[in-house]
Design a protein around this motif. Sequence first.
Motif, PDB file in Angstrom:
ATOM      1  N   UNK A   1       1.106  -1.370  -0.028  1.00  0.00           N
ATOM      2  CA  UNK A   1       0.322  -0.685  -0.136  1.00  0.00           C
ATOM      3  C   UNK A   1       0.376   1.798   0.190  1.00  0.00           C
ATOM      4  N   UNK A   2       1.559   0.957   0.673  1.00  0.00           N
ATOM      5  CA  UNK A   2       2.643   2.505   1.219  1.00  0.00           C
ATOM      6  C   UNK A   2       3.418   2.465  -0.452  1.00  0.00           C
ATOM      7  N   UNK A   3       4.163   1.372  -1.247  1.00  0.00           N
ATOM      8  CA  UNK A   3       4.459   2.051  -2.309  1.00  0.00           C
ATOM      9  C   UNK A   3       3.598   2.065  -3.113  1.00  0.00           C
ATOM     10  N   UNK A   4       2.903   1.641  -3.305  1.00  0.00           N
ATOM     11  CA  UNK A   4       0.958   1.740  -4.419  1.00  0.00           C
ATOM     12  C   UNK A   4       1.317   2.962  -4.407  1.00  0.00           C
ATOM     13  N   UNK A   5       1.144   4.051  -2.982  1.00  0.00           N
ATOM     14  CA  UNK A   5       0.718   5.449  -2.574  1.00  0.00           C
ATOM     15  C   UNK A   5       1.535   6.259  -3.374  1.00  0.00           C
ATOM     16  N   UNK A   6       3.179   6.437  -2.490  1.00  0.00           N
ATOM     17  CA  UNK A   6       3.740   6.606  -3.010  1.00  0.00           C
ATOM     18  C   UNK A   6       5.106   6.655  -3.884  1.00  0.00           C
ATOM     19  N   UNK A   7       4.750   5.122  -4.187  1.00  0.00           N
ATOM     20  CA  UNK A   7       5.725   5.638  -5.629  1.00  0.00           C
ATOM     21  C   UNK A   7       4.542   5.528  -6.678  1.00  0.00           C
ATOM     22  N   UNK A   8       5.169   7.237  -7.038  1.00  0.00           N
ATOM     23  CA  UNK A   8       4.672   7.269  -8.578  1.00  0.00           C
ATOM     24  C   UNK A   8       4.842   6.565 -10.173  1.00  0.00           C
ATOM     25  N   UNK A   9       5.280   5.975  -9.762  1.00  0.00           N
ATOM     26  CA  UNK A   9       5.783   5.073 -11.619  1.00  0.00           C
ATOM     27  C   UNK A   9       4.609   3.901 -10.907  1.00  0.00           C
ATOM     28  N   UNK A  10       4.791   2.850 -10.088  1.00  0.00           N
ATOM     29  CA  UNK A  10       3.962   2.165  -9.878  1.00  0.00           C
ATOM     30  C   UNK A  10       2.546   2.581  -9.678  1.00  0.00           C
ATOM     31  N   UNK A  11       2.225   3.941  -9.143  1.00  0.00           N
ATOM     32  CA  UNK A  11       1.052   4.243  -9.429  1.00  0.00           C
ATOM     33  C   UNK A  11       0.218   4.447 -10.445  1.00  0.00           C
ATOM     34  N   UNK A  12       1.200   5.164 -11.195  1.00  0.00           N
ATOM     35  CA  UNK A  12       0.885   5.555 -12.534  1.00  0.00           C
ATOM     36  C   UNK A  12       0.747   4.035 -13.845  1.00  0.00           C
ATOM     37  N   UNK A  13       1.580   3.357 -13.213  1.00  0.00           N
ATOM     38  CA  UNK A  13       1.019   1.880 -14.692  1.00  0.00           C
ATOM     39  C   UNK A  13      -0.018   0.946 -13.382  1.00  0.00           C
ATOM     40  N   UNK A  14      -0.001   0.949 -12.617  1.00  0.00           N
ATOM     41  CA  UNK A  14      -1.660   0.899 -12.623  1.00  0.00           C
ATOM     42  C   UNK A  14      -2.999   1.314 -13.032  1.00  0.00           C
ATOM     43  N   UNK A  15      -2.812   2.512 -12.564  1.00  0.00           N
ATOM     44  CA  UNK A  15      -3.822   3.473 -13.598  1.00  0.00           C
ATOM     45  C   UNK A  15      -3.987   3.034 -14.615  1.00  0.00           C
ATOM     46  N   UNK A  16      -2.885   3.299 -14.573  1.00  0.00           N
ATOM     47  CA  UNK A  16      -2.438   2.679 -16.672  1.00  0.00           C
ATOM     48  C   UNK A  16      -3.788   1.599 -17.918  1.00  0.00           C
ATOM     49  N   UNK A  17      -3.017   0.334 -16.481  1.00  0.00           N
ATOM     50  CA  UNK A  17      -3.453  -0.722 -16.337  1.00  0.00           C
ATOM     51  C   UNK A  17      -5.322  -1.340 -16.596  1.00  0.00           C
TER      52      UNK A  17
ATOM     53  N   UNK B   1      -7.198   1.543 -16.842  1.00  0.00           N
ATOM     54  CA  UNK B   1      -7.656   2.121 -18.179  1.00  0.00           C
ATOM     55  C   UNK B   1      -8.071   1.373 -19.079  1.00  0.00           C
ATOM     56  N   UNK B   2      -6.860   1.019 -19.420  1.00  0.00           N
ATOM     57  CA  UNK B   2      -6.691   0.065 -20.209  1.00  0.00           C
ATOM     58  C   UNK B   2      -8.010  -1.499 -20.348  1.00  0.00           C
ATOM     59  N   UNK B   3      -8.216  -1.830 -19.483  1.00  0.00           N
ATOM     60  CA  UNK B   3      -9.013  -3.700 -18.875  1.00  0.00           C
ATOM     61  C   UNK B   3     -10.071  -2.488 -18.915  1.00  0.00           C
ATOM     62  N   UNK B   4     -10.719  -1.478 -18.774  1.00  0.00           N
ATOM     63  CA  UNK B   4     -11.756  -0.956 -19.081  1.00  0.00           C
ATOM     64  C   UNK B   4     -12.204  -1.133 -20.112  1.00  0.00           C
ATOM     65  N   UNK B   5     -10.946  -0.140 -20.680  1.00  0.00           N
ATOM     66  CA  UNK B   5     -11.153   0.216 -22.468  1.00  0.00           C
ATOM     67  C   UNK B   5     -11.412  -1.065 -23.703  1.00  0.00           C
ATOM     68  N   UNK B   6     -11.255  -2.180 -23.061  1.00  0.00           N
ATOM     69  CA  UNK B   6     -11.595  -3.617 -23.279  1.00  0.00           C
ATOM     70  C   UNK B   6     -12.785  -3.852 -22.933  1.00  0.00           C
ATOM     71  N   UNK B   7     -12.212  -3.956 -22.049  1.00  0.00           N
ATOM     72  CA  UNK B   7     -14.273  -4.520 -21.606  1.00  0.00           C
ATOM     73  C   UNK B   7     -15.861  -3.703 -22.090  1.00  0.00           C
ATOM     74  N   UNK B   8     -15.080  -2.218 -22.640  1.00  0.00           N
ATOM     75  CA  UNK B   8     -16.374  -1.749 -23.108  1.00  0.00           C
ATOM     76  C   UNK B   8     -16.611  -1.871 -24.345  1.00  0.00           C
TER      77      UNK B   8
END
Length: 316
Positions: free
Chosen positions: A291-307, A309-316
């Motif tokens: 949780x700490x690294x998911x919130x504090x690390x910008x690159x991990x956070x951006x990667x999670x958000x990008x994935x 969004x990609x899954x959401x786009x695929x499902x729609x």
Amino acid sequence: MEGGFSNESFQFYLKINHFDIPPVAKYPMFLLGVLIYLFSVFCNLTILVLIVTQRNLHKPMFVILFSLPLNDLMGITVTLPRVLADIVTLEHSVYYPTCVLQGFLLHMYGGGILFILAVMAFDRYVAICKPLRYNSIMTPLTLFLLIASAWSLDLILIGVLFILQVRLPRCKNFIKNIFCDNPSLVHLSCGSDLTVNNVYGLSMTAAMQVISLSVQLFSYIHILVACLHHRQPDTRNKALNTCLAQIAVFLLFECVTTVTILSYRFKDVSPNLQKISGLLIFLILPVCNPVLYGIKNKEIRKTLVAIAKKQKDVST
């Protein structure tokens, strides 16, 4: 034989301490423990999979970070499932070789935290204080040597600790803790000279703390000085933010460990509270680290958000 163990079973099975839980609270406690375990496993596996599969995370910092969730998974998996099974089955016994293995892995987990955080701190020192030389210093060979040194030193120190422990003759069959650790296993012996075990155990613990703390203090003091001399606030804040999670993890580990040690020094502390505080060493970090690294690390956070969004786009 104590507790109804036969002479043969005494050699292989140990009685183990347990929580005093009212029957009505048994299954709610079990369910809570299962949810905590599943949450920790899911979050730590997510971090591991992201580092392995996402090319933007194939950087020295994340290669080193890979060891942290791996270590956390080992700590919580070796501890919690056995405790939860004991709550439901009420067996309160453990196979001796399994007990030794659990103790060995739990001590590996504790030492692993200290050494991994030291390596991570050194990486941030090079990145922030020597940015132009970062790629030439943190080469694949350097990364391998740093990570291998952390795990090898941990393995050697804990290995010697348990070699000294298993050589002791046993005449007791009761583990005082709710999980197996070196002090509980040492207390199974009678009439043996424990001077070597005690001196080595204290020296090893002190050495681990000194090595880890020295590397981290050296790194973070230099980072702080570099940030204070940096004129651009954005760059200074970014540099400090990369270290906050690591400092928080170290302080959290030290605080929980200190509280656990103190809980055994005061007679007024209830046995259940002592057992919970001991268990927290192996629960808090495996739950909080991702949780700490998911919130504090910008690159991990951006990667999670990008994935996501990609899954959401695929499902729609």
